[in-house]
Design a protein around this motif. Structure first.
Motif, PDB file in Angstrom:
ATOM      1  N   THR A  19      22.773 -20.585  -2.271  1.00 31.49           N
ATOM      2  CA  THR A  19      22.905 -19.188  -1.866  1.00 31.49           C
ATOM      3  C   THR A  19      22.380 -19.083  -0.433  1.00 31.49           C
ATOM      4  OG1 THR A  19      22.438 -18.471  -4.111  1.00 31.49           O
ATOM      5  CG2 THR A  19      22.119 -16.846  -2.371  1.00 31.49           C
ATOM      6  N   TYR A  20      23.103 -18.415   0.417  1.00 36.36           N
ATOM      7  CA  TYR A  20      22.669 -18.222   1.803  1.00 36.36           C
ATOM      8  C   TYR A  20      22.054 -16.830   1.952  1.00 36.36           C
ATOM      9  CZ  TYR A  20      24.750 -22.531   3.493  1.00 36.36           C
ATOM     10  OH  TYR A  20      25.020 -23.853   3.714  1.00 36.36           O
ATOM     11  N   VAL A  21      20.916 -16.772   2.660  1.00 36.32           N
ATOM     12  CA  VAL A  21      20.196 -15.499   2.822  1.00 36.32           C
ATOM     13  C   VAL A  21      19.910 -15.264   4.297  1.00 36.32           C
ATOM     14  CG1 VAL A  21      18.133 -14.186   2.171  1.00 36.32           C
ATOM     15  CG2 VAL A  21      19.058 -15.877   0.579  1.00 36.32           C
ATOM     16  N   GLY A  22      20.077 -14.029   4.738  1.00 34.67           N
ATOM     17  CA  GLY A  22      19.748 -13.671   6.115  1.00 34.67           C
ATOM     18  C   GLY A  22      19.518 -12.178   6.251  1.00 34.67           C
ATOM     19  N   ARG A  23      19.354 -11.725   7.510  1.00 35.38           N
ATOM     20  CA  ARG A  23      19.101 -10.311   7.817  1.00 35.38           C
ATOM     21  C   ARG A  23      17.903  -9.770   7.020  1.00 35.38           C
ATOM     22  NH1 ARG A  23      22.277  -6.753   9.818  1.00 35.38           N
ATOM     23  NH2 ARG A  23      20.272  -6.201  10.679  1.00 35.38           N
ATOM     24  N   VAL A  24      16.858 -10.565   6.874  1.00 37.27           N
ATOM     25  CA  VAL A  24      15.699 -10.117   6.090  1.00 37.27           C
ATOM     26  C   VAL A  24      14.900  -9.132   6.936  1.00 37.27           C
ATOM     27  CG1 VAL A  24      13.660 -10.823   4.788  1.00 37.27           C
ATOM     28  CG2 VAL A  24      15.624 -12.378   4.970  1.00 37.27           C
ATOM     29  N   ARG A  25      14.697  -7.935   6.407  1.00 38.01           N
ATOM     30  CA  ARG A  25      13.952  -6.893   7.132  1.00 38.01           C
ATOM     31  C   ARG A  25      13.016  -6.167   6.172  1.00 38.01           C
ATOM     32  NH1 ARG A  25      19.109  -4.128   7.617  1.00 38.01           N
ATOM     33  NH2 ARG A  25      19.521  -5.813   6.159  1.00 38.01           N
ATOM     34  N   GLN A  26      11.880  -5.695   6.716  1.00 38.55           N
ATOM     35  CA  GLN A  26      11.016  -4.814   5.946  1.00 38.55           C
ATOM     36  C   GLN A  26      11.567  -3.407   6.115  1.00 38.55           C
ATOM     37  OE1 GLN A  26       7.043  -5.689   7.333  1.00 38.55           O
ATOM     38  NE2 GLN A  26       6.192  -5.407   5.295  1.00 38.55           N
ATOM     39  N   ALA A  27      11.838  -2.721   5.015  1.00 38.12           N
ATOM     40  CA  ALA A  27      12.426  -1.380   5.126  1.00 38.12           C
ATOM     41  C   ALA A  27      11.477  -0.462   5.879  1.00 38.12           C
ATOM     42  CB  ALA A  27      12.722  -0.832   3.739  1.00 38.12           C
ATOM     43  N   LEU A  28      12.003   0.287   6.824  1.00 32.09           N
ATOM     44  CA  LEU A  28      11.129   1.105   7.674  1.00 32.09           C
ATOM     45  C   LEU A  28      10.533   2.289   6.916  1.00 32.09           C
ATOM     46  CD1 LEU A  28      13.236   1.111  10.975  1.00 32.09           C
ATOM     47  CD2 LEU A  28      11.194  -0.238  10.439  1.00 32.09           C
ATOM     48  N   ASP A  29      11.270   2.857   5.997  1.00 34.63           N
ATOM     49  CA  ASP A  29      10.841   4.101   5.367  1.00 34.63           C
ATOM     50  C   ASP A  29      10.522   3.960   3.889  1.00 34.63           C
ATOM     51  OD1 ASP A  29      11.160   5.519   7.775  1.00 34.63           O
ATOM     52  OD2 ASP A  29      13.333   5.562   7.444  1.00 34.63           O
ATOM     53  N   VAL A  64       5.476  -6.949   1.012  1.00 34.10           N
ATOM     54  CA  VAL A  64       6.070  -8.256   1.344  1.00 34.10           C
ATOM     55  C   VAL A  64       6.457  -8.225   2.801  1.00 34.10           C
ATOM     56  CG1 VAL A  64       7.722  -9.996   0.636  1.00 34.10           C
ATOM     57  CG2 VAL A  64       7.318  -8.024  -0.842  1.00 34.10           C
ATOM     58  N   THR A  65       5.980  -9.194   3.566  1.00 34.63           N
ATOM     59  CA  THR A  65       6.397  -9.254   4.970  1.00 34.63           C
ATOM     60  C   THR A  65       7.631 -10.147   5.086  1.00 34.63           C
ATOM     61  OG1 THR A  65       5.077 -11.204   5.469  1.00 34.63           O
ATOM     62  CG2 THR A  65       3.989  -9.048   5.735  1.00 34.63           C
ATOM     63  N   VAL A  66       8.310 -10.022   6.216  1.00 37.05           N
ATOM     64  CA  VAL A  66       9.476 -10.869   6.474  1.00 37.05           C
ATOM     65  C   VAL A  66       9.037 -12.338   6.495  1.00 37.05           C
ATOM     66  CG1 VAL A  66      11.219 -11.478   8.202  1.00 37.05           C
ATOM     67  CG2 VAL A  66      10.766  -9.067   7.662  1.00 37.05           C
ATOM     68  N   GLY A  67       7.878 -12.603   7.104  1.00 36.42           N
ATOM     69  CA  GLY A  67       7.383 -13.984   7.174  1.00 36.42           C
ATOM     70  C   GLY A  67       7.155 -14.566   5.797  1.00 36.42           C
ATOM     71  N   GLU A  68       6.540 -13.779   4.905  1.00 40.89           N
ATOM     72  CA  GLU A  68       6.306 -14.270   3.533  1.00 40.89           C
ATOM     73  C   GLU A  68       7.629 -14.513   2.816  1.00 40.89           C
ATOM     74  OE1 GLU A  68       2.155 -12.184   2.093  1.00 40.89           O
ATOM     75  OE2 GLU A  68       3.865 -10.889   2.512  1.00 40.89           O
ATOM     76  N   ALA A  69       8.571 -13.590   2.992  1.00 41.19           N
ATOM     77  CA  ALA A  69       9.880 -13.760   2.340  1.00 41.19           C
ATOM     78  C   ALA A  69      10.568 -15.012   2.885  1.00 41.19           C
ATOM     79  CB  ALA A  69      10.749 -12.519   2.571  1.00 41.19           C
ATOM     80  N   HIS A  70      10.500 -15.232   4.185  1.00 41.50           N
ATOM     81  CA  HIS A  70      11.095 -16.440   4.777  1.00 41.50           C
ATOM     82  C   HIS A  70      10.496 -17.692   4.153  1.00 41.50           C
ATOM     83  CE1 HIS A  70      12.894 -14.880   8.835  1.00 41.50           C
ATOM     84  NE2 HIS A  70      13.515 -14.410   7.789  1.00 41.50           N
ATOM     85  N   GLU A  71       9.169 -17.709   4.009  1.00 39.60           N
ATOM     86  CA  GLU A  71       8.507 -18.892   3.426  1.00 39.60           C
ATOM     87  C   GLU A  71       9.001 -19.159   2.014  1.00 39.60           C
ATOM     88  OE1 GLU A  71       4.181 -18.829   3.477  1.00 39.60           O
ATOM     89  OE2 GLU A  71       4.246 -18.416   5.643  1.00 39.60           O
ATOM     90  N   ILE A  72       9.141 -18.086   1.251  1.00 36.96           N
ATOM     91  CA  ILE A  72       9.599 -18.241  -0.141  1.00 36.96           C
ATOM     92  C   ILE A  72      11.033 -18.753  -0.178  1.00 36.96           C
ATOM     93  CG2 ILE A  72      10.286 -16.835  -2.141  1.00 36.96           C
ATOM     94  CD1 ILE A  72       7.551 -15.382  -1.690  1.00 36.96           C
ATOM     95  N   PHE A  73      11.874 -18.193   0.671  1.00 37.04           N
ATOM     96  CA  PHE A  73      13.276 -18.648   0.691  1.00 37.04           C
ATOM     97  C   PHE A  73      13.360 -20.107   1.146  1.00 37.04           C
ATOM     98  CE2 PHE A  73      14.501 -13.971   1.501  1.00 37.04           C
ATOM     99  CZ  PHE A  73      14.655 -13.736   0.151  1.00 37.04           C
ATOM    100  N   GLU A  74      12.540 -20.458   2.145  1.00 38.36           N
ATOM    101  CA  GLU A  74      12.586 -21.838   2.651  1.00 38.36           C
ATOM    102  C   GLU A  74      12.101 -22.844   1.611  1.00 38.36           C
ATOM    103  OE1 GLU A  74      10.733 -21.137   6.405  1.00 38.36           O
ATOM    104  OE2 GLU A  74      12.644 -21.330   7.470  1.00 38.36           O
ATOM    105  N   ALA A  75      11.196 -22.396   0.734  1.00 37.33           N
ATOM    106  CA  ALA A  75      10.659 -23.316  -0.274  1.00 37.33           C
ATOM    107  C   ALA A  75      11.610 -23.492  -1.462  1.00 37.33           C
ATOM    108  CB  ALA A  75       9.311 -22.791  -0.774  1.00 37.33           C
ATOM    109  N   GLN A  76      12.622 -22.665  -1.559  1.00 39.55           N
ATOM    110  CA  GLN A  76      13.534 -22.700  -2.717  1.00 39.55           C
ATOM    111  C   GLN A  76      14.718 -23.621  -2.385  1.00 39.55           C
ATOM    112  OE1 GLN A  76      15.187 -22.566  -5.828  1.00 39.55           O
ATOM    113  NE2 GLN A  76      13.883 -20.783  -6.050  1.00 39.55           N
ATOM    114  N   PRO A  77      14.818 -24.755  -3.115  1.00 38.23           N
ATOM    115  CA  PRO A  77      15.849 -25.743  -2.740  1.00 38.23           C
ATOM    116  C   PRO A  77      17.282 -25.213  -2.842  1.00 38.23           C
ATOM    117  CG  PRO A  77      14.437 -26.567  -4.535  1.00 38.23           C
ATOM    118  CD  PRO A  77      13.969 -25.189  -4.230  1.00 38.23           C
ATOM    119  N   THR A  78      17.504 -24.190  -3.648  1.00 36.38           N
ATOM    120  CA  THR A  78      18.883 -23.712  -3.818  1.00 36.38           C
ATOM    121  C   THR A  78      19.212 -22.535  -2.894  1.00 36.38           C
ATOM    122  OG1 THR A  78      18.216 -22.297  -5.650  1.00 36.38           O
ATOM    123  CG2 THR A  78      18.993 -24.517  -6.205  1.00 36.38           C
TER     124      THR A  78
END
Ligand code: 2RA
Length: 353
Positions: A310-320, A272-286
């Motif tokens: 629900t507020y979401v932020g600091r989305v990162r792909q885990a480095l390890d 899962v990339t950060v961009g994909e996760a952002h898109e999913i969060f943006e599409a979710q009305p809640t």
């Protein structure tokens, strides 16, 4: 015309938020709203959507003609009275812990598993614990796309999760410590609180909460886990429908009055990339996404008080860790964490009675 809604626990902390939610809804599907509480509060008058309603006492007859009965009361009151409501023909939507893990009681977050409301052999539907709930909209949306496999979380829980006494305690501690240069020496916060007549032995928290964090919520269970940590594990599995989901939680109380936060480390079946996760969060009305690290924009609990999403932020792909996202969520524990989700379940039921 329209179904009849009862609110049991109308005068309590969550009940009061519930009435605010009902008052702020653009429209409601209910033909009648009935307010129910203990004998002590019966007779009290509360205005709901412009009508002055008189609180009625919790008796079996209070459920006559009721289609949906929402319960915002302690576990033992729900355990006794939700079955009474169900026996009188209502669907009980219970916000206590009494029925959450009962296999015959669905545990529902409407944007994740609304269909679970259709099968309710006991006539009871449970609302999850606020800590679990605060991350469910985000995890449910990601799980649908990427398949959740493992979940490691740390919570940052507000005092109000412990009820009015816990809120009063935090305010009392803050007042006792205000203007004092404390926290520079081990034990000095405790000493100041003690001198102000606020010994920790009288507190709902097992350590000072002001100027501190307390890695404890709920009661002691086996092997050092707390009840709250086990709720996060068991309820997440049930709501997401992943019985073998690997979950490890550490629940921590922080000196915040309202809004629970969680640091989430979630591993999925595929990348899962950060961009994909952002898109999913943006599409979710809640969900509201606030994630602009360059501008230091992220949600904090203080910004989310009184908010429904629900507020979401600091989305990162885990480095390890492959296929793993880290992110931070904040949810008002009294709204989506309690009253709002219960009310959304009740609304969901209107077409399914
Ligand atoms: C808490 N989750 O925050 C609990 C309340 N149900 O203490």
């Amino acid at each position: 015309s329209g179904p009849v809604l009862a609110l049991v626990g109308a005068t309590g902390a969550v009940g009061t938020v519930m009435i605010d939610i009902i008052n702020r809804r653009e429209s409601v599907p209910w033909g009648e709203i009935r307010l129910v509480a203990s004998a002590r509060s019966a007779g009290k008058k509360i205005t709901v959507r412009g009508d002055e309603l008189t609180v009625v006492e919790l008796t079996p007859e209070a459920f006559d003609g009721v289609d949906v009965a929402m319960f915002d009361v302690p576990d033992e009151v729900s355990a006794e009275w939700a079955p009474v409501a169900a026996a009188r023909g209502a669907v009980a939507v219970d916000n206590s812990g009494a029925f959450r893990m009962d296999p015959e009681v669905p545990l529902v977050v409407p944007e994740v598993n609304a269909d679970a409301t259709a099968t309710r052999p006991k006539g009871i539907i449970a609302n999850p614990n606020c800590t679990t709930l605060s991350m469910m909209a985000a995890l449910g949306a990601l799980h649908r796309e990427f398949g959740l496999r493992e979940l490691v979380v740390a919570s940052y829980q507000a005092a109000s999760g412990g009820g009015q006494a816990a809120i009063d305690r935090l305010y009392g501690e803050v007042q006792a410590l205000a203007g004092k240069q404390v926290g520079l020496r081990a034990g000095d916060v405790r000493e100041v609180l003690e001198a102000a007549g606020l010994p920790v032995s009288d507190s709902p928290f097992p350590a000072p909460l002001a100027l501190n964090v307390v890695p404890w919520a709920g009661s002691l269970k086996d092997d050092g886990w707390t009840s709250e940590e086990l709720k996060v594990r068991n309820e997440s599995r049930k709501i997401l429908g992943i019985p073998d989901l690997k979950v490890s939680a550490t629940c921590v109380r922080v000196p915040v009055v309202t809004t629970h936060s969680l640091a989430v480390h979630a591993t999925f079946e595929r990348e899962v990339t950060v961009g994909e996760a952002h898109e999913i969060f943006e599409a979710q009305p809640t969900i509201v996404l606030v994630d602009d690290p360059a501008e230091k924009r992220f949600p904090t609990p203080a910004d989310v008080v009184g908010e429904d999403p629900t507020y979401v932020g600091r989305v990162r792909q885990a480095l390890d860790f492959p296929n793993t996202l880290d992110f931070f969520v904040c949810g008002d524990n009294l709204r989506k964490g309690a009253a709002l989700n219960t009310y959304e379940i009740a609304e969901e039921l209107v077409g399914r009675l």
